[in-house]
Design an enzyme around this catalytic site. Structure first.
Site, PDB file in Angstrom:
ATOM      1  N   CYS A   1      -4.926  -3.368  -2.879  1.00  0.00           N
ATOM      2  CA  CYS A   1      -4.640  -2.740  -1.595  1.00  0.00           C
ATOM      3  C   CYS A   1      -5.562  -1.596  -1.190  1.00  0.00           C
ATOM      4  O   CYS A   1      -5.648  -1.290  -0.047  1.00  0.00           O
ATOM      5  CB  CYS A   1      -3.193  -2.304  -1.524  1.00  0.00           C
ATOM      6  SG  CYS A   1      -2.729  -1.208  -2.841  1.00  0.00           S
TER       7      CYS A   1
ATOM      8  N   CYS B   1       2.006   0.100  -2.881  1.00  0.00           N
ATOM      9  CA  CYS B   1       1.032   0.984  -2.244  1.00  0.00           C
ATOM     10  C   CYS B   1       1.569   1.505  -0.911  1.00  0.00           C
ATOM     11  O   CYS B   1       1.383   2.666  -0.559  1.00  0.00           O
ATOM     12  CB  CYS B   1      -0.277   0.227  -2.037  1.00  0.00           C
ATOM     13  SG  CYS B   1      -1.593   1.270  -1.436  1.00  0.00           S
TER      14      CYS B   1
END
Length: 403
Positions: free
Chosen positions: A203, A103
């Site tokens: 995330c 991410c």
């Protein structure tokens, strides 16, 4: 008169990014707050919590309080392609992905960075607990990724896939602070996020539990749980050659110690059933639901093709402990490109294979096919698909995906 440098700060609706935005203002930057919406699919959020709505509102209220412009950006398409599809693919292949590392590499410091640059930003900032240094090598600036000052919160591991270009544009305003200091600043400013709990979700998907999320896509299917004995012959070849330094081992020895072991069902006995090998990861002990074994049972291998889980009894089972791991050539990443090892070279670095794990000494050996990382002490639960990161003191030097 020089205009102030412009920074877009990723406001997640949490306390860390809120305080990061405030500190940037204090340092004289022009600050814009931006909330990333990375997930739409309400079917996988737990109960009826709609986490991103709440987070987005909190981010907006923080921006309002600090007097900075705010906008939300929808990155859910890119997030699905680059993170969610990758995660499901890895689990289906029997590997254990790290969506947070991806991410940062693919979303926050790529797509989000590009969105910020469209707003003519000079930098992007996040609420990560890590720090950035700058040195000169051969007359050129080289950026360093350094550990956060709070040893309980150091997040440099999650940023171990960033490159020089990404680091050059990154700011980590809270990296020099301890977590309690960050909360104290937020309280003094009366920010709505001051007492908000840290998110434990994926995330940016919000409050999603991983097994629930996986079950949406990877259907449960029953398979065998097999217990592997400690005296399996293959474990003999995993022993460290006495008195020979790792950099002098032949390739056969390096491979025996570093490559994953592939188990077969005839090597052990059936203990019970599970609901899908793709839900389990090496080193895991929860969720097996096998009683009466005395010592705890750990996953030491998964076979998603045959849908079998291999387990070992106790924390010292040789299948759970490994001295070495391997990173394929195209998966080796040097944050410090100037320190990259050439073929035939080796170096000593402190390394870790998961977040918050204490660093341990290892020898890195570069061969034609990739990088061997040989630890001084055996590592527990080395899982394919996870990331190994290596450090010089406080500085993250490079990382790679474990084969």
């Amino acid at each position: 008169m020089k205009t102030k440098p412009r920074v877009v700060v990723g406001l997640s609706g949490g306390v860390d990014s809120s305080v990061a935005a405030h500190l940037l203002l204090e340092q004289g930057y022009e600050v814009i707050g931006m909330f990333m919406k990375n997930w739409h699919d309400e079917s996988v959020t737990i109960s009826n919590e709609c986490p991103w709505m709440e987070d987005s509102t909190d981010a907006m209220l923080v921006a309002e309080k600090l007097g900075i412009p705010f906008q939300a950006i929808d990155l859910s398409e890119e997030y699905r392609e680059r993170i969610v599809d990758y995660m499901f693919g890895e689990y289906e292949a029997g590997r254990t992905p790290n969506p947070d590392i991806l991410c940062n590499r693919e979303i926050k410091f790529d797509i989000f960075l590009k969105a910020a640059q469209k707003l003519k930003a000079d930098f992007v900032a996040t609420g990560h607990y890590c720090q950035k240094g700058e040195i000169e090598v051969d007359g050129k600036p080289v950026y360093q990724l350094l550990a956060g000052a709070d040893p309980n919160k150091d997040q440099s591991y999650f940023l171990c896939q960033l490159n020089q270009e990404q680091l050059s544009k990154a700011l980590f305003p809270i990296g020099h602070l301890q977590k309690p200091e960050v909360r104290k600043i937020a309280k003094e400013l009366d920010l709505i996020t001051a007492d908000k709990k840290d998110s434990q979700g994926l995330c940016f998907i919000g409050k999603v539990r991983l097994p629930d999320f996986l079950q949406q896509q990877l259907k449960p299917k029953k398979g065998k749980i097999i217990q592997i004995p400690e005296n399996l012959e293959v474990y003999e070849s995993q022993k460290i050659p006495a008195g020979i330094p790792a950099e002098d081992w032949d390739k056969e020895t390096l491979d025996a110690i570093s490559m994953p072991i592939h188990y077969s069902q005839d090597q052990g006995k059936i203990l019970g059933e599970h609901n899908g090998a793709h839900y389990f990861t090496v080193g895991q002990r929860k969720g097996l639901q096998v009683g009466g074994t005395g010592k705890p049972l750990f996953v030491i291998g998964t076979d998603t093709k045959e849908n079998v889980i291999y387990t070992g009894l106790g924390e010292t089972h040789p299948g759970l402990l490994k001295y070495g791991l391997f990173v394929k050539e195209d998966q080796i990443h040097w944050i410090r490109e100037d320190l990259a090892l050439g073929i035939g070279e080796s170096a000593r670095y402190k390394s870790r294979i998961r977040y918050r794990q204490p660093l341990s000494w290892a020898t890195l050996i570069r061969k034609e096919n990739g990088l061997y990382v040989i630890f001084d002490e055996p590592q527990k639960g080395v899982a394919s698909g996870q990331f190994v990161a290596w450090y010089n003191e406080e500085e993250s030097i490079g990382s790679g995906t474990i084969f």
